[in-house]
Design a protein around this motif. Structure first.
Motif, PDB file in Angstrom:
ATOM      1  N   LYS A 163      49.439  57.766  34.402  1.00  0.00           N
ATOM      2  CA  LYS A 163      49.043  58.822  33.454  1.00  0.00           C
ATOM      3  C   LYS A 163      50.169  59.133  32.472  1.00  0.00           C
ATOM      4  CE  LYS A 163      46.041  61.410  36.623  1.00  0.00           C
ATOM      5  NZ  LYS A 163      46.095  62.628  37.438  1.00  0.00           N
ATOM      6  N   ALA A 164      51.426  58.981  32.950  1.00  0.00           N
ATOM      7  CA  ALA A 164      52.564  59.340  32.104  1.00  0.00           C
ATOM      8  C   ALA A 164      52.878  58.262  31.070  1.00  0.00           C
ATOM      9  CB  ALA A 164      53.794  59.592  32.972  1.00  0.00           C
ATOM     10  N   ALA A 165      52.323  57.072  31.277  1.00  0.00           N
ATOM     11  CA  ALA A 165      52.624  55.984  30.347  1.00  0.00           C
ATOM     12  C   ALA A 165      51.914  56.224  29.023  1.00  0.00           C
ATOM     13  CB  ALA A 165      52.186  54.657  30.945  1.00  0.00           C
ATOM     14  N   THR A 166      52.411  55.591  27.951  1.00  0.00           N
ATOM     15  CA  THR A 166      51.697  55.696  26.683  1.00  0.00           C
ATOM     16  C   THR A 166      50.784  54.484  26.491  1.00  0.00           C
ATOM     17  OG1 THR A 166      53.655  54.755  25.673  1.00  0.00           O
ATOM     18  CG2 THR A 166      53.316  57.118  25.409  1.00  0.00           C
ATOM     19  N   ARG A 167      51.236  53.326  26.992  1.00  0.00           N
ATOM     20  CA  ARG A 167      50.418  52.136  26.835  1.00  0.00           C
ATOM     21  C   ARG A 167      50.669  51.192  28.005  1.00  0.00           C
ATOM     22  NH1 ARG A 167      51.760  46.993  25.028  1.00  0.00           N
ATOM     23  NH2 ARG A 167      49.956  45.793  24.391  1.00  0.00           N
ATOM     24  N   LEU A 168      49.584  50.611  28.526  1.00  0.00           N
ATOM     25  CA  LEU A 168      49.689  49.682  29.639  1.00  0.00           C
ATOM     26  C   LEU A 168      48.840  48.456  29.353  1.00  0.00           C
ATOM     27  CD1 LEU A 168      49.299  52.237  32.556  1.00  0.00           C
ATOM     28  CD2 LEU A 168      51.401  51.047  31.943  1.00  0.00           C
ATOM     29  N   THR A 169      49.193  47.352  30.018  1.00  0.00           N
ATOM     30  CA  THR A 169      48.394  46.137  29.831  1.00  0.00           C
ATOM     31  C   THR A 169      47.803  45.688  31.159  1.00  0.00           C
ATOM     32  OG1 THR A 169      50.356  44.781  30.156  1.00  0.00           O
ATOM     33  CG2 THR A 169      49.755  45.296  27.889  1.00  0.00           C
ATOM     34  N   THR A 170      46.620  45.094  31.083  1.00  0.00           N
ATOM     35  CA  THR A 170      45.991  44.527  32.266  1.00  0.00           C
ATOM     36  C   THR A 170      45.227  43.280  31.844  1.00  0.00           C
ATOM     37  OG1 THR A 170      44.592  45.013  34.181  1.00  0.00           O
ATOM     38  CG2 THR A 170      43.876  45.910  32.065  1.00  0.00           C
ATOM     39  N   GLY A 171      44.637  42.577  32.798  1.00  0.00           N
ATOM     40  CA  GLY A 171      43.916  41.349  32.474  1.00  0.00           C
ATOM     41  C   GLY A 171      42.438  41.452  32.793  1.00  0.00           C
ATOM     42  N   THR A 172      41.631  40.664  32.098  1.00  0.00           N
ATOM     43  CA  THR A 172      40.202  40.580  32.399  1.00  0.00           C
ATOM     44  C   THR A 172      39.770  39.129  32.277  1.00  0.00           C
ATOM     45  OG1 THR A 172      38.063  40.887  31.286  1.00  0.00           O
ATOM     46  CG2 THR A 172      39.984  41.581  30.069  1.00  0.00           C
ATOM     47  N   THR A 173      38.776  38.753  33.079  1.00  0.00           N
ATOM     48  CA  THR A 173      38.238  37.399  32.972  1.00  0.00           C
ATOM     49  C   THR A 173      37.179  37.410  31.887  1.00  0.00           C
ATOM     50  OG1 THR A 173      38.489  37.295  35.331  1.00  0.00           O
ATOM     51  CG2 THR A 173      37.322  35.486  34.303  1.00  0.00           C
ATOM     52  N   GLY A 174      37.454  36.826  30.746  1.00  0.00           N
ATOM     53  CA  GLY A 174      36.529  36.889  29.633  1.00  0.00           C
ATOM     54  C   GLY A 174      36.540  38.297  29.048  1.00  0.00           C
ATOM     55  N   VAL A 175      35.719  38.510  28.045  1.00  0.00           N
ATOM     56  CA  VAL A 175      35.738  39.793  27.356  1.00  0.00           C
ATOM     57  C   VAL A 175      35.078  40.875  28.198  1.00  0.00           C
ATOM     58  CG1 VAL A 175      35.135  40.965  25.229  1.00  0.00           C
ATOM     59  CG2 VAL A 175      35.584  38.518  25.205  1.00  0.00           C
ATOM     60  N   ALA A 176      33.943  40.533  28.807  1.00  0.00           N
ATOM     61  CA  ALA A 176      33.190  41.514  29.572  1.00  0.00           C
ATOM     62  C   ALA A 176      33.300  41.201  31.056  1.00  0.00           C
ATOM     63  CB  ALA A 176      31.719  41.493  29.142  1.00  0.00           C
ATOM     64  N   SER A 177      33.957  42.065  31.795  1.00  0.00           N
ATOM     65  CA  SER A 177      34.071  41.880  33.238  1.00  0.00           C
ATOM     66  C   SER A 177      34.200  43.258  33.856  1.00  0.00           C
ATOM     67  CB  SER A 177      35.303  41.052  33.582  1.00  0.00           C
ATOM     68  OG  SER A 177      36.464  41.821  33.336  1.00  0.00           O
ATOM     69  N   ASP A 178      34.129  43.317  35.186  1.00  0.00           N
ATOM     70  CA  ASP A 178      34.320  44.600  35.853  1.00  0.00           C
ATOM     71  C   ASP A 178      35.710  45.153  35.600  1.00  0.00           C
ATOM     72  OD1 ASP A 178      31.809  45.039  36.951  1.00  0.00           O
ATOM     73  OD2 ASP A 178      32.207  43.749  38.662  1.00  0.00           O
ATOM     74  N   ALA A 179      36.698  44.247  35.539  1.00  0.00           N
ATOM     75  CA  ALA A 179      38.065  44.707  35.279  1.00  0.00           C
ATOM     76  C   ALA A 179      38.152  45.362  33.897  1.00  0.00           C
ATOM     77  CB  ALA A 179      39.040  43.539  35.380  1.00  0.00           C
ATOM     78  N   ALA A 180      37.488  44.770  32.909  1.00  0.00           N
ATOM     79  CA  ALA A 180      37.494  45.336  31.561  1.00  0.00           C
ATOM     80  C   ALA A 180      36.776  46.689  31.557  1.00  0.00           C
ATOM     81  CB  ALA A 180      36.820  44.379  30.581  1.00  0.00           C
ATOM     82  N   LEU A 181      35.680  46.743  32.305  1.00  0.00           N
ATOM     83  CA  LEU A 181      34.892  47.977  32.399  1.00  0.00           C
ATOM     84  C   LEU A 181      35.746  49.102  32.989  1.00  0.00           C
ATOM     85  CD1 LEU A 181      31.795  48.568  32.030  1.00  0.00           C
ATOM     86  CD2 LEU A 181      31.604  48.283  34.486  1.00  0.00           C
ATOM     87  N   LEU A 182      36.425  48.806  34.101  1.00  0.00           N
ATOM     88  CA  LEU A 182      37.239  49.814  34.772  1.00  0.00           C
ATOM     89  C   LEU A 182      38.420  50.231  33.892  1.00  0.00           C
ATOM     90  CD1 LEU A 182      37.088  48.236  38.314  1.00  0.00           C
ATOM     91  CD2 LEU A 182      36.371  50.570  37.765  1.00  0.00           C
ATOM     92  N   ALA A 183      39.043  49.248  33.232  1.00  0.00           N
ATOM     93  CA  ALA A 183      40.176  49.563  32.361  1.00  0.00           C
ATOM     94  C   ALA A 183      39.725  50.479  31.233  1.00  0.00           C
ATOM     95  CB  ALA A 183      40.773  48.275  31.797  1.00  0.00           C
ATOM     96  N   ASN A 184      38.534  50.208  30.719  1.00  0.00           N
ATOM     97  CA  ASN A 184      37.997  51.010  29.628  1.00  0.00           C
ATOM     98  C   ASN A 184      37.723  52.448  30.072  1.00  0.00           C
ATOM     99  OD1 ASN A 184      35.339  51.791  27.877  1.00  0.00           O
ATOM    100  ND2 ASN A 184      36.800  50.561  26.714  1.00  0.00           N
ATOM    101  N   MET A 185      37.138  52.589  31.287  1.00  0.00           N
ATOM    102  CA  MET A 185      36.865  53.943  31.791  1.00  0.00           C
ATOM    103  C   MET A 185      38.170  54.691  32.014  1.00  0.00           C
ATOM    104  SD  MET A 185      33.580  53.672  34.339  1.00  0.00           S
ATOM    105  CE  MET A 185      33.644  52.158  35.216  1.00  0.00           C
ATOM    106  N   LEU A 186      39.163  53.970  32.569  1.00  0.00           N
ATOM    107  CA  LEU A 186      40.456  54.594  32.841  1.00  0.00           C
ATOM    108  C   LEU A 186      41.125  55.043  31.542  1.00  0.00           C
ATOM    109  CD1 LEU A 186      42.343  55.181  35.270  1.00  0.00           C
ATOM    110  CD2 LEU A 186      43.470  53.028  34.777  1.00  0.00           C
ATOM    111  N   GLN A 187      41.011  54.202  30.536  1.00  0.00           N
ATOM    112  CA  GLN A 187      41.607  54.544  29.237  1.00  0.00           C
ATOM    113  C   GLN A 187      40.959  55.800  28.671  1.00  0.00           C
ATOM    114  OE1 GLN A 187      42.706  51.886  25.819  1.00  0.00           O
ATOM    115  NE2 GLN A 187      40.611  52.317  25.181  1.00  0.00           N
TER     116      GLN A 187
END
Lengths: 338, 499
Positions: A163-187
């Motif tokens: 929460k204290a970070a300003t920007r973080l990076t993560t990975g997703t398999t392809g553009v649309a994946s569960d990881a991308a979905l979760l990262a988007n909700m978290l953002q």
């Protein structure tokens, strides 16, 4: 090879002949006997009276393939169905080819398929002629949670550091994946900018994670847990509503104050036009599978997934909800024009 | 390190159990077949056999599946050399000089070199695998998107060497290849590119399919405009046999192609095909006779064949030491490990050391089996080039269509192969080299993805390429490849450029 029977233990020597045949017949598509079947002439008393085809729209060895093969082998092991279940890999087009094939068999009660992420995303991206509305949901049988993890040496110790970070990076398999979905909700809920970098496979993401090129990862237990046990990754949170049995000390995102609850639900589908007796028949079989020790041993324990059974009606709601989630994120990413 | 070799000795001993020997043999034979069948490659082979192999249980299953993988590296060369059709993606570069040699009646010599190179590449790859698995795996992790991009730029710079006589035509072909590589859904942000509304094109054009058309079908089309016939000479025994002095002449190329192939193979996401392109270009660049390449240079067979074999073992390292599948084929093997009840991950090497070393043992035995099998087959296979094309091509054509269709059971793929064949025919007629096109098609997407991932991570800041030492090294080497020949030519206007 289209047709392959899953559950026999072959010794290498006796398999030699089979293997030679397979090699010669490479590419000869499984000529499964199941033709068109009209629902009107359905006779519940004699069902099923011939082999069932379970279509896997992806290659052998992937998550969807392993799921289908394990379901089939547990059914055979428990002797729940009087006929054989034949697994058929119909690959191509990110699942579009296999799912299209199944959907076209409307009314054929000898045709099963399993759920996958591409089941939702491929049609939403306009790359498949069929979508979830072209299938009869039967039952959910397991679920694969997502674990949010960081490298062992990462300065991130808890969700507070995220929460204290300003920007973080993560990975997703392809553009649309569960990881991308979760990262988007978290953002959206944390206000932290999260850039999800699309890679071509989970392996590349894990390499990027362990090499310190990414800040965190949302991954399935089967890839994350071995790294946690080996001390190369640390878990920060899990994506399920409740804590995982395998990681009792790791909080859920819900506990941490996020309105995020999402896991990959594993389940079984059939084409449209199924008589209620058929839906009830398979619902019951899959319930017995889900409750069995064999399932616990051969699937849940081995792939570190969580038990989750849902009947047809609830499963249909899960599918609709998941489709809506994907539709939202793909719209937000500008991949669906409304 | 000595410990490792003691453990390996034990592993090889375990691998001689009859059941494992049988499984390994099945694996390598199937590998040879899928490798040799145009279109079908190791990934398809391993995936197709996975359900059957899992039935063998435990170690035997993985021994068979891995055997398919490295067996295909041997098999691919056979079709490439004899018919000029790449049997699978990693043997595309072998077509260039291997088939040229075959057309000169020296198929046995080319096949012989491919066997030596495959075997030596295998042995060197295996020695490195055993000795360096853990440190190499850790080092590979240092390669993030930035480093990968720089490495691929270095590989692409070699197009100046491989572009054929006319630099303009070389770059034209390269850019056509890069464009073809862009067809399909954008890998980073998603929208479709150049698909013209065809759903079949959403996944992009498959490299092996294009290569089969471009190299194989094009030549068959070209033969339609020629008088049909067989090679004029009769097969002499000599032309059917491998040539031992070639081995001595090429030992240096073999050695470092194996080493380079191995390290490129270790890097997740790159793969054996990129390794063959890099080593082929390096072999040409360092040759005293670069003009010989493309017309039947024996080192042109040695470099890619050594590289693709050692790369196949290199790619096992992230899988077995870290549980990371770095390629499509190792991803299927990952599934295989799960299906037999093992837990791929950093602890596999520790918790299941017995299993891992036995598997490595089967690699050695499988490699030996392959060298014996292929060496015995060479005199028979080499005769194929003396069969009249009027008889041979219709059969091969059918096999090619069958092979391409069987990858995805898709007529769309067959259409793409046929179109690639026509394009290849036109390129041959207009004297465009096909190599830059495949270079663009394989490396273009790697550079694009790498570059875009790097820029997402760095928030658009290009300076990461100069701040990171590995990336900077490769970029400086790229500049050297392009600039040094220019300077040398300037200083010495007569004579071929050399480094």
């Amino acid at each position: 090879m289209g047709r392959m029977i899953t559950h026999r233990l072959l010794s290498p020597v006796s398999a030699m002949a089979a293997v030679a045949l397979v090699a010669l017949g490479l590419g000869v598509q499984g000529c499964s006997g199941s033709g068109e079947e009209s629902a009107s002439s359905f006779d519940a008393s004699s069902y099923p009276d011939r082999d069932i085809t379970m279509v896997v729209p992806f290659g052998a060895g992937g998550g969807s393939d392993i799921l289908s093969r394990t379901i089939a082998s547990v059914i055979q092991e428990l002797d729940l169905v009087p006929v054989e279940i034949v697994i058929e890999n119909r690959t191509g087009g990110s699942g579009a080819i296999g799912y299209d094939y199944v959907a076209k068999q409307a009314g054929n009660p000898y045709m099963l398929a399993s759920l996958s992420v591409s089941f939702f995303t491929t049609p939403l991206l306009g790359a498949s002629p069929v979508n979830y509305a072209d299938f009869t949901p039967i039952a959910a049988i397991a679920m694969s949670p997502y674990i949010m993890a960081v490298r062992a040496g990462s300065p991130i110790q808890s969700i507070d550091d995220i929460k204290a970070a300003t920007r973080l990076t993560t990975g997703t398999t392809g553009v649309a994946s569960d990881a991308a979905l979760l990262a988007n909700m978290l953002q959206n809920q944390s206000g932290v900018t999260i850039d999800a970098v699309p890679f071509d496979g989970e392996g590349e993401i894990m390499a990027g994670m362990l090499g310190g090129h990414l800040d965190f990862i949302f991954g399935n237990p089967v890839e994350i847990l071995p790294n946690i046990q080996a001390g190369t990754l640390r878990a920060i949170a899990v994506s399920t509503g409740e804590r995982l049995q395998t990681l009792p000390d790791v909080p859920t995102l819900k506990e941490l104050g996020f309105d995020i609850e999402h896991a990959q639900v594993r389940g079984v589908l059939m084409p449209l036009g199924m008589p209620p007796e058929v839906v009830a028949y398979w619902e019951d079989i899959l319930r017995q599978v889900a409750m069995s020790d064999a399932w616990q041993r051969a699937y849940l324990d081995r792939f570190k997934e969580e038990p989750r059974f849902a009947e047809a009606e609830e499963f249909a709601q899960i599918i609709e909800g998941t489709d809506a989630l994907y539709s939202d994120i793909l719209t937000e990413l500008g991949l669906i024009q409304q | 390190m000595l410990d490792a070799f003691a453990l390996l000795g034990d592993g090889i001993w375990q691998a001689t159990a009859p059941e494992l020997l049988a499984a390994t043999l099945i694996g390598v034979v199937i590998g040879l077949i899928v490798g040799a069948l145009p279109g079908l490659g190791p990934t398809a082979g391993v995936a197709i056999m996975l359900p059957v192999a899992v039935g063998f249980g435990g170690t035997a299953a993985i021994a068979a599946l891995a055997g398919i993988y490295y067996g295909a590296m041997f098999g691919g060369a056979v079709t490439s050399i004899l018919l000029g059709i790449p049997g699978d993606a990693p043997s595309v570069m072998t077509v260039i000089d291997g088939h040229a040699l075959a057309k000169q009646g020296q198929a046995g010599r080319a096949l012989g070199m491919s066997v030596y190179a495959s075997f030596l590449g295998g042995v060197i790859g295996l020695v490195l695998l055993v000795a360096l698995a853990a440190p190499v795996a850790r080092a590979a992790l240092a390669f993030g998107p930035t480093e990968m991009t720089a490495l691929m730029c270095f590989a692409l710079s070699f197009v100046t060497v491989l572009g054929g006589r006319n630099l303009m035509k070389g770059f034209t072909a390269l850019f056509i290849g890069v464009w073809l590589g862009m067809i399909g859904l954008d890998p980073i942000v998603g929208p479709a590119r150049y698909t013209f509304g065809f759903i079949e094109l959403f996944q992009g054009v498959d490299f092996p399919i294009v290569a089969v058309g471009l190299f194989g079908l094009s030549e068959m089309f070209l033969s339609l405009s020629r008088r049909v016939g067989a090679l004029a000479e009769r097969p002499s025994l000599r032309s059917l046999l491998p040539n031992l002095p070639d081995l001595i002449k090429s030992w240096w190329v073999l050695l470092w192609s194996s080493v380079v192939g191995f390290f490129v193979g270790v890097l997740p996401g790159l793969g054996g095909t990129a390794a063959t392109m890099l080593t082929y270009a390096m072999a040409k660049k360092s040759s005293r006779n670069p003009s010989e390449f493309g017309t039947g240079a024996i080192q042109g067979v040695a470099a890619p064949e050594a590289a693709n074999n050692s790369a196949s073992y290199g790619s096992m390292i992230p899988l077995f030491t870290l549980g990371i599948p770095g390629s499509a084929t190792t991803a299927v093997l990952f599934g295989g490990l799960l299906m037999i009840g093992l837990q791929p991950g950093p602890r596999l090497f520790v918790d299941n050391a017995d299993f891992v070393w036995t598997i490595f043992g089967t690699f050695w035995i499988g490699n030996l089996m392959l060298v014996v099998l292929t060496a015995l087959l060479i005199p028979f296979l080499a005769r194929i080039v003396f069969v009249s094309t009027a008889v041979l091509y219709p059969i091969v054509f059918a096999l090619v269509i069958f092979g391409v269709y069987s990858i995805n059971y898709s007529m769309g793929d067959v259409t793409i192969a046929l179109i690639a064949g026509v394009v290849g025919y036109i390129m041959l007629k207009l004297d465009y080299a096909p190599v830059p096109l495949v270079l663009g098609l394989v490396l273009g997407p790697l550079v694009e993805r790498g570059m875009r991932r790097t820029l997402i991570l760095s928030e658009g800041d290009l300076s990461v390429f100069t701040e990171r030492p590995i990336a900077l090294t490769f970029l400086l080497m790229t500049v050297a490849v392009i600039v040094v020949p220019l300077i040398v030519t300037r200083m010495r206007p007569v004579g071929p450029p050399s480094i």
